[in-house]
Write a protein that holds these residues in place. Structure first.
Motif, PDB file in Angstrom:
ATOM      1  N   LYS A 264       0.846  -1.188   0.000  1.00 24.39           N
ATOM      2  CA  LYS A 264       0.000   0.000   0.000  1.00 24.39           C
ATOM      3  C   LYS A 264       0.880   1.235   0.000  1.00 24.39           C
ATOM      4  CE  LYS A 264      -0.498  -0.507   5.020  1.00 24.39           C
ATOM      5  NZ  LYS A 264      -1.468  -0.682   6.128  1.00 24.39           N
ATOM      6  N   GLY A 265       0.241   2.382  -0.053  1.00 25.58           N
ATOM      7  CA  GLY A 265       0.980   3.635  -0.043  1.00 25.58           C
ATOM      8  C   GLY A 265       0.972   4.324  -1.382  1.00 25.58           C
ATOM      9  N   PHE A 266       1.521   5.527  -1.387  1.00 20.90           N
ATOM     10  CA  PHE A 266       1.501   6.359  -2.597  1.00 20.90           C
ATOM     11  C   PHE A 266       2.272   5.713  -3.733  1.00 20.90           C
ATOM     12  CE2 PHE A 266       3.462   9.710  -5.207  1.00 20.90           C
ATOM     13  CZ  PHE A 266       2.303  10.292  -5.725  1.00 20.90           C
ATOM     14  N   GLY A 267       3.404   5.064  -3.428  1.00 20.11           N
ATOM     15  CA  GLY A 267       4.217   4.462  -4.482  1.00 20.11           C
ATOM     16  C   GLY A 267       3.476   3.379  -5.239  1.00 20.11           C
ATOM     17  N   VAL A 268       2.718   2.545  -4.536  1.00 23.31           N
ATOM     18  CA  VAL A 268       1.950   1.492  -5.187  1.00 23.31           C
ATOM     19  C   VAL A 268       0.832   2.099  -6.022  1.00 23.31           C
ATOM     20  CG1 VAL A 268       0.527  -0.560  -4.804  1.00 23.31           C
ATOM     21  CG2 VAL A 268       2.518  -0.147  -3.354  1.00 23.31           C
ATOM     22  N   ALA A 269       0.181   3.120  -5.487  1.00 18.74           N
ATOM     23  CA  ALA A 269      -0.898   3.785  -6.230  1.00 18.74           C
ATOM     24  C   ALA A 269      -0.364   4.460  -7.493  1.00 18.74           C
ATOM     25  CB  ALA A 269      -1.595   4.805  -5.338  1.00 18.74           C
ATOM     26  N   LEU A 270       0.786   5.116  -7.374  1.00 16.55           N
ATOM     27  CA  LEU A 270       1.377   5.794  -8.536  1.00 16.55           C
ATOM     28  C   LEU A 270       1.774   4.786  -9.607  1.00 16.55           C
ATOM     29  CD1 LEU A 270       2.372   8.392  -9.869  1.00 16.55           C
ATOM     30  CD2 LEU A 270       4.561   8.092  -8.660  1.00 16.55           C
ATOM     31  N   ALA A 271       2.382   3.680  -9.185  1.00 13.64           N
ATOM     32  CA  ALA A 271       2.768   2.648 -10.144  1.00 13.64           C
ATOM     33  C   ALA A 271       1.537   2.076 -10.836  1.00 13.64           C
ATOM     34  CB  ALA A 271       3.545   1.547  -9.432  1.00 13.64           C
ATOM     35  N   SER A 272       0.457   1.852 -10.088  1.00 16.28           N
ATOM     36  CA  SER A 272      -0.779   1.328 -10.676  1.00 16.28           C
ATOM     37  C   SER A 272      -1.350   2.301 -11.698  1.00 16.28           C
ATOM     38  CB  SER A 272      -1.805   1.056  -9.572  1.00 16.28           C
ATOM     39  OG  SER A 272      -1.334   0.114  -8.645  1.00 16.28           O
ATOM     40  N   TRP A 273      -1.356   3.574 -11.362  1.00 16.54           N
ATOM     41  CA  TRP A 273      -1.884   4.592 -12.282  1.00 16.54           C
ATOM     42  C   TRP A 273      -1.078   4.636 -13.575  1.00 16.54           C
ATOM     43  CZ3 TRP A 273       0.582   9.260 -13.767  1.00 16.54           C
ATOM     44  CH2 TRP A 273      -0.209  10.110 -14.548  1.00 16.54           C
ATOM     45  N   ARG A 274       0.251   4.591 -13.440  1.00 16.19           N
ATOM     46  CA  ARG A 274       1.103   4.635 -14.633  1.00 16.19           C
ATOM     47  C   ARG A 274       0.878   3.406 -15.514  1.00 16.19           C
ATOM     48  NH1 ARG A 274       6.667   6.733 -11.649  1.00 16.19           N
ATOM     49  NH2 ARG A 274       6.248   8.987 -11.872  1.00 16.19           N
ATOM     50  N   LEU A 275       0.778   2.234 -14.897  1.00 15.52           N
ATOM     51  CA  LEU A 275       0.556   1.009 -15.663  1.00 15.52           C
ATOM     52  C   LEU A 275      -0.807   1.040 -16.342  1.00 15.52           C
ATOM     53  CD1 LEU A 275       2.047  -1.423 -13.023  1.00 15.52           C
ATOM     54  CD2 LEU A 275       2.842  -1.265 -15.399  1.00 15.52           C
ATOM     55  N   ALA A 276      -1.814   1.551 -15.640  1.00 20.09           N
ATOM     56  CA  ALA A 276      -3.148   1.638 -16.233  1.00 20.09           C
ATOM     57  C   ALA A 276      -3.163   2.615 -17.408  1.00 20.09           C
ATOM     58  CB  ALA A 276      -4.164   2.059 -15.176  1.00 20.09           C
ATOM     59  N   ARG A 277      -2.467   3.719 -17.279  1.00 18.57           N
ATOM     60  CA  ARG A 277      -2.399   4.691 -18.377  1.00 18.57           C
ATOM     61  C   ARG A 277      -1.736   4.065 -19.598  1.00 18.57           C
ATOM     62  NH1 ARG A 277       0.862  10.300 -17.692  1.00 18.57           N
ATOM     63  NH2 ARG A 277       2.581   8.810 -17.537  1.00 18.57           N
ATOM     64  N   GLN A 278      -0.658   3.311 -19.375  1.00 12.18           N
ATOM     65  CA  GLN A 278       0.013   2.633 -20.500  1.00 12.18           C
ATOM     66  C   GLN A 278      -0.895   1.582 -21.128  1.00 12.18           C
ATOM     67  OE1 GLN A 278       3.144  -0.286 -19.639  1.00 12.18           O
ATOM     68  NE2 GLN A 278       4.460   0.792 -21.102  1.00 12.18           N
ATOM     69  N   TRP A 279      -1.614   0.839 -20.295  1.00 13.86           N
ATOM     70  CA  TRP A 279      -2.538  -0.182 -20.802  1.00 13.86           C
ATOM     71  C   TRP A 279      -3.578   0.445 -21.720  1.00 13.86           C
ATOM     72  CZ3 TRP A 279      -7.241  -1.123 -17.358  1.00 13.86           C
ATOM     73  CH2 TRP A 279      -8.176  -1.938 -18.006  1.00 13.86           C
ATOM     74  N   HIS A 280      -4.220   1.511 -21.287  1.00 14.64           N
ATOM     75  CA  HIS A 280      -5.265   2.123 -22.109  1.00 14.64           C
ATOM     76  C   HIS A 280      -4.685   2.713 -23.394  1.00 14.64           C
ATOM     77  CE1 HIS A 280      -8.562   1.463 -19.395  1.00 14.64           C
ATOM     78  NE2 HIS A 280      -7.932   2.038 -18.389  1.00 14.64           N
ATOM     79  N   ARG A 281      -3.468   3.217 -23.308  1.00 13.85           N
ATOM     80  CA  ARG A 281      -2.838   3.778 -24.511  1.00 13.85           C
ATOM     81  C   ARG A 281      -2.544   2.688 -25.545  1.00 13.85           C
ATOM     82  NH1 ARG A 281       2.427   4.169 -25.762  1.00 13.85           N
ATOM     83  NH2 ARG A 281       3.070   3.782 -23.606  1.00 13.85           N
ATOM     84  N   LEU A 282      -2.037   1.531 -25.064  1.00 14.84           N
ATOM     85  CA  LEU A 282      -1.652   0.463 -25.988  1.00 14.84           C
ATOM     86  C   LEU A 282      -2.836  -0.363 -26.467  1.00 14.84           C
ATOM     87  CD1 LEU A 282       1.594  -0.828 -24.207  1.00 14.84           C
ATOM     88  CD2 LEU A 282       1.434   0.589 -26.262  1.00 14.84           C
ATOM     89  N   ALA A 283      -3.816  -0.564 -25.574  1.00 19.06           N
ATOM     90  CA  ALA A 283      -4.957  -1.396 -25.949  1.00 19.06           C
ATOM     91  C   ALA A 283      -6.077  -0.622 -26.588  1.00 19.06           C
ATOM     92  CB  ALA A 283      -5.480  -2.118 -24.682  1.00 19.06           C
ATOM     93  N   GLY A 284      -5.965   0.702 -26.563  1.00 26.87           N
ATOM     94  CA  GLY A 284      -6.992   1.522 -27.190  1.00 26.87           C
ATOM     95  C   GLY A 284      -8.270   1.579 -26.373  1.00 26.87           C
TER      96      GLY A 284
END
Length: 284
Positions: A264-284
Motif C-alpha cells: 500500500k501507499g503512494f508508491g503502489v498507487a502511482l505505479a498502478s496509475w502509470r501502468l493503467a495509463r500505459q494499458w489504455h494507450r496500448l490497448a486503445g
C-alpha cells in the motif's frame, strides 16, 4: 471483494484468494474497474487457481486430477460457456472466443508437466523450467489485455522472476520438497545440504544473496525485452524487483524477503496509475 458487481458475486471467493497472495493488487483495482473489466479480474484469479494446483498441492496425483478438470473445463468453454464461475466470467467476454484454444490449454498442460520436476541444476535451468508454466500464463494474459499480436516476451520473463522470488521467500518452508528454491550449483558453491536450509547460517545467507544477484540481473535484462505488461503483472514485477533489491542489501536477506513487498501507499498507487495509463494507450 466488495467492488465486484452483484451479478459476479460468485467470483468473490476466488478473487479474494488471489488478493490474499497479492494484496497490493487491491490498489490496482482502483484503476481496473471490476464492473467494466470483470474478465481481467477473473483471469488473474484463474492464474492463482492454476498456480495453487501446480505448487500448493503436495500429492501429484491430487494436483493432476484438479488440473485435468481445468483442462476439460477450458477446452469446452467456448461451446458451453463454462461451469466454473471464473470460466463463465471469462467466456462471457468476446475476448475469450477470439483467442486460440491452445492459449487457454497451454498453462494447464505446462502445470501438469512440471508436477514432479526436481531441483534445477543452475539458475539458467531454473528460468527455463519455470518459463513453460509462467510463460504460458503470461502469454494468455498479454493476449487478453493487449491483443493476440502483442509480444509476451517481457511479461513471460518477469512472471518467471516473480515466481522464483516467491519460491526463495519460502526457502525454509519448502526445504523438504523435491524442488528446492536454490539450484544445485548454488548449493554446491556454498557447501549447503538440504538439511541446512532450515536454519540461518553464513553459507545460507551467501547462497540467498547469490540467487538475489541472479534475479536482479535477470530483471534488468527483462526491461529490454519486447512487449507490454498488464497492470497486475507490472505491479507484481515492480514490487518483486524492489523487494529483491532491499533483501540484497540486508544482513539477513531471508528475513527481509519474508516481510514481503510494500502492499500500500503512494508508491503502489502511482505505479498502478502509470501502468493503467500505459494499458489504455496500448490497448486503445
Amino acid at each position: 471483494m466488495s467492488d465486484l458487481p452483484a451479478s459476479q458475486g460468485a467470483l468473490r471467493s476466488y478473487v479474494d484468494k488471489w488478493l490474499a497472495v497479492q494484496p497490493q493488487q487491491r490498489i490496482a483495482l482502483a484503476f481496473v474497474d471490476p464492473v467494466k473489466y470483470p474478465g481481467h479480474i477473473a483471469l488473474a484469479a484463474l492464474e492463482q487457481e492454476l498456480l495453487a494446483a501446480a505448487y500448493g498441492i503436495r500429492e501429484p496425483q491430487v494436483a493432476m486430477g484438479k488440473l485435468n478438470w481445468w483442462a476439460e473445463e477450458l477446452s469446452g468453454a467456448v461451446a458451453s460457456g463454462g461451469r466454473h464461475p471464473l470460466t463463465q466470467a471469462l467466456f462471457a467476454d468476446e475476448r475469450a472466443a477470439a483467442l486460440p484454444g491452445e492459449l487457454w490449454l497451454a498453462p494447464v498442460l505446462a502445470a501438469m508437466a512440471q508436477l514432479e520436476e526436481g531441483t534445477a541444476a543452475d539458475f539458467s535451468a531454473q528460468l527455463a523450467a519455470a518459463e513453460s508454466l509462467h510463460g504460458a500464463l503470461a502469454s494468455l494474459e498479454t493476449a487478453w489485455w493487449f491483443g493476440i499480436e502483442a509480444a509476451p516476451a517481457r511479461a513471460s520473463r518477469v512472471a518467471v522472476l516473480a515466481h522464483l522470488l516467491h519460491a526463495l521467500r519460502r526457502l525454509q518452508d519448502d526445504a523438504g520438497r523435491d524442488r528446492l528454491p536454490l539450484p544445485m550449483a548454488c548449493l554446491a558453491r556454498f557447501g549447503l545440504s538440504r538439511s541446512q536450509l532450515g536454519q540461518r547460517s553464513k553459507a545460507r545467507d551467501q547462497a540467498i544473496q547469490s540467487q538475489l544477484a541472479d534475479l536482479r540481473a535477470a530483471w534488468r535484462e527483462a526491461s529490454r525485452l519486447p512487449g507490454p505488461l498488464s497492470v497486475f503483472r507490472g505491479l507484481e514485477s515492480a514490487g518483486g524487483e524492489k523487494l529483491a533489491r532491499r533483501a540484497a542489501r540486508a544482513d539477513d536477506p531471508l528475513a527481509v524477503l519474508q516481510q514481503g513487498a510494500s502492499t500500500k501507499g503512494f508508491g503502489v498507487a502511482l505505479a498502478s496509475w502509470r501502468l493503467a495509463r500505459q494499458w489504455h494507450r496500448l490497448a486503445g
